[in-house]
Motif scaffolding. Structure first.
Motif: not given
Lengths: 408, 408
Positions: A97-99, A101, A231, A234, B94-101, B136, B175, B230-231
């Motif tokens: 939710h809040y990135a 990471e 994260g 990015y 990708k959500v865990l690395h680049y915060a695509t969320e 994206a 995510i 965005m997160g």
């Protein structure tokens, strides 16, 4: 499904109360991140290894990963090396939710003597701890984490490519897992490490890139988390990178900053320019660490090499687009390149800026770009012995069913 | 463990080839996000419901959640309502690395007539789609997602508190799940929705907050993802919020921007000031939607109400700390408050700025703050019927073992 090999368990249980790590029944708790608490669970179904020439960046992973859970109540659980598997994450986990990471990117190399070495790994550990502080994730002992990473590489040492064009990409990742909505510090976290064999960034010599330099897109800002490997830095770049590629025919984004259009980073790389400066001196210049760029390990290494060589001026200062354009007009710009873990150096041949295409003559000589690439890869593959490289001991016994005392 | 109730399955299979959704064996693929493809799997172990007075924000979740998977190859899989469970996510997602969320926050209310209604939910659907574009992530039909959310609420309607102080917080989350490193568009994604019963934000009347306004900390800047949910906008704020609370004795951060220290947001809320402006007019002023702030639904609603009332001037423009300080000195500032989904309005009583404490007289009258709170909650709990509220039909049959044709 897996061979479980326990070590130091008795000692761990004497020191700490046993808890469930959430991932493996066997993992008991430890209050600090400690190599000695490591447990190794080996796969019984090793995966086929991709061929060196078929490797895509970050798509193949080795058989095992490292996982360490943390909670505010218990501190660090026992580290586990175990088969790569899906993480079980509560849908309310803060990371989703809040990135909350962060990650690191580092590499291991199969050197010419057959041994595996890491390139300046403590630099990554130090940066990871700085980033953890910025991300409000708990601190840890970087030396212990590095020992664990080395052990993971030892377990999967057969996955480290035997080609001097390939390497092992190492991805430590650190996420907030507390299952509660609300923008606040997480009471639970998970640190894990993936290994990925990667092919050559440049298959057939350097392939220079064209950059989109559009001042509307801004990567970082003073007071942002731009200098940290979170994260959050990015996610906002993906749409811009996609626009650059699909609509503008550029491979990467050149991130500008400020009314004077300072150059900051190239895609996910640091930026260098080699030119004759306004004072007529041969100069290697790169943007300074003033909060807008990531402090890259390759960046630092190129600067240190340049200082040692002492053959040209080396400057860490702001570069503006105006300076670049004037330098190009007066034929003073010789080379521009990005620098990062993935490619070492990546030559730049064009910049699309405010409707005009700036031609950078990097590839006509690529004198310094080539020299950096050759020298750094000489060091990385052990062709030139160097204190930057750290040995990963290849204890093949770890894959056999040996006793704990022999394993560690 | 669960009752599986299928609907429209035959139709779905005629239109689309069956695929595995990754979460449930029964979910077949559909190329667009479509309410008609919904499958419902009910829990056989309903959880005990927390008491209204024990509710903490975002800690309790209802029995069920909604999950919809997307992939570039297959489009949208069939939506599933199923028991709340841990997500299975590849560690390279990708959500865990680049915060695509990204996420949304919206609320459902048990109105005075006993029916459940949502507050302007299409505003959240529209913002979620705008955010998805910025992140994206693939677009979807907001109307269909809203129908699915309403169905989820119907399934868990017993969880919607029956108190006019409590409500149901709704958290759509989206995510990127492609298991591949590399900063690029994801070829896989997961959209899920959690429901959380929440208690009153203010248990015993308004509790005003003290804000830390430190220009070193910057939430958003032109060209950032600041106006999108965005997160990545939240992770960098956690350390600052923690600093404000632990070291500065403030409850929230007042985010400033620029050399003239413009006021932008309060914590995760929009900011309002009610004062006598430089021209001697009674004015409600809030920062404009020029890329630095999130376009809040509560913000929009308060502005619309104010325009309807037509009793004071309403302005969307920049406010600087200099203006606030002068206004305070001249006794022209009457009220300042944050506005958001969680609290409706949150009065501000102090601002810690450059070593001085600015006393804001909000609580001496709280005339407008109170009026907004009462009027908006009158609308939300149905005490004043209003077109902003959308009915969630409570079809209790969904929890019985009925035929598909009756269920939908």
């Amino acid at each position: 499904m897996a061979v479980l090999q326990r070590t130091g368990m008795g000692l761990a249980l004497l020191r700490h109360k046993a808890f469930h790590c959430g991932q493996h029944q066997s993992c008991a708790a430890a209050s600090t991140l400690n190599f000695q608490d490591l447990e190794v669970i080996l796969t019984k179904t090793p995966q086929p290894k991709p061929k060196d020439n078929e490797l895509l960046f970050g798509h193949a992973f080795t058989d095992h990963m490292l996982t360490i859970d943390w909670s505010a109540k218990r501190g660090w659980d026992k580290p586990c090396i175990h088969p790569v598997q899906e993480l079980r994450i509560h849908p309310a986990a803060k990371v989703l939710h809040y990135a909350t990471e962060l990650f690191e990117g580092m590499k291991g190399y199969r050197c010419v003597d057959g041994k595996i070495r890491l390139f300046r790994p403590m630099e990554n550990m130090k940066r990871m701890r700085r980033t953890a502080e910025r991300a409000a994730l708990p601190d840890f002992d970087g030396g212990e984490l590095l020992r664990l990473i080395k052990k993971l590489i030892t377990v999967d040492s057969d996955w480290v490519p035997r080609s001097e064009k390939c390497s092992l990409y190492i991805r430590p990742t650190y996420i907030a897992t507390e299952p509660a909505l609300g923008v606040s510090k997480s009471t639970e976290a998970k640190l894990f490490v993936l290994l990925s064999p990667v092919g050559p960034y440049f298959h057939t010599g350097f392939k220079p890139v064209t950059l989109l330099a559009d001042p509307r897109f801004v990567r970082a800002w003073p007071g942002s988390c731009g200098p940290f490997k979170m994260g959050a830095n990015y996610a906002p770049t993906i749409q811009v990178q996609d626009h650059a590629m699909r609509e503008m025919g550029c491979q990467q984004v050149l991130w500008l900053f400020g009314d004077d259009h300072k150059l900051t980073e190239v895609g996910t790389m640091n930026l260098f320019m080699y030119w004759i400066n306004d004072q007529g001196e041969e100069e290697l210049v790169t943007p300074p660490l003033h909060g807008l760029i990531l402090p890259g390990v390759t960046r630092k290494s190129l600067l240190e090499l340049s200082h040692q060589w002492n053959e040209f001026k080396v400057a860490e200062r702001d570069i503006t687009m105006k300076e670049v354009i004037r330098g190009l007009k007066e034929n003073r710009v010789m080379e521009m390149f990005g620098a990062g873990t993935a490619c070492v150096v990546c030559p730049i041949e064009k910049i699309l800026y405010q409707g005009q295409i700036l031609e950078i003559p990097t590839m006509t000589k690529a004198k310094l770009t080539n020299r950096f690439f050759n020298h750094l890869t000489d060091i990385q593959y052990g062709r030139i012995p160097h204190s930057w490289m750290e040995l990963v001991s290849e204890d093949t016994e770890v894959v056999a069913n040996v006793t704990a005392s022999r394993m560690y």
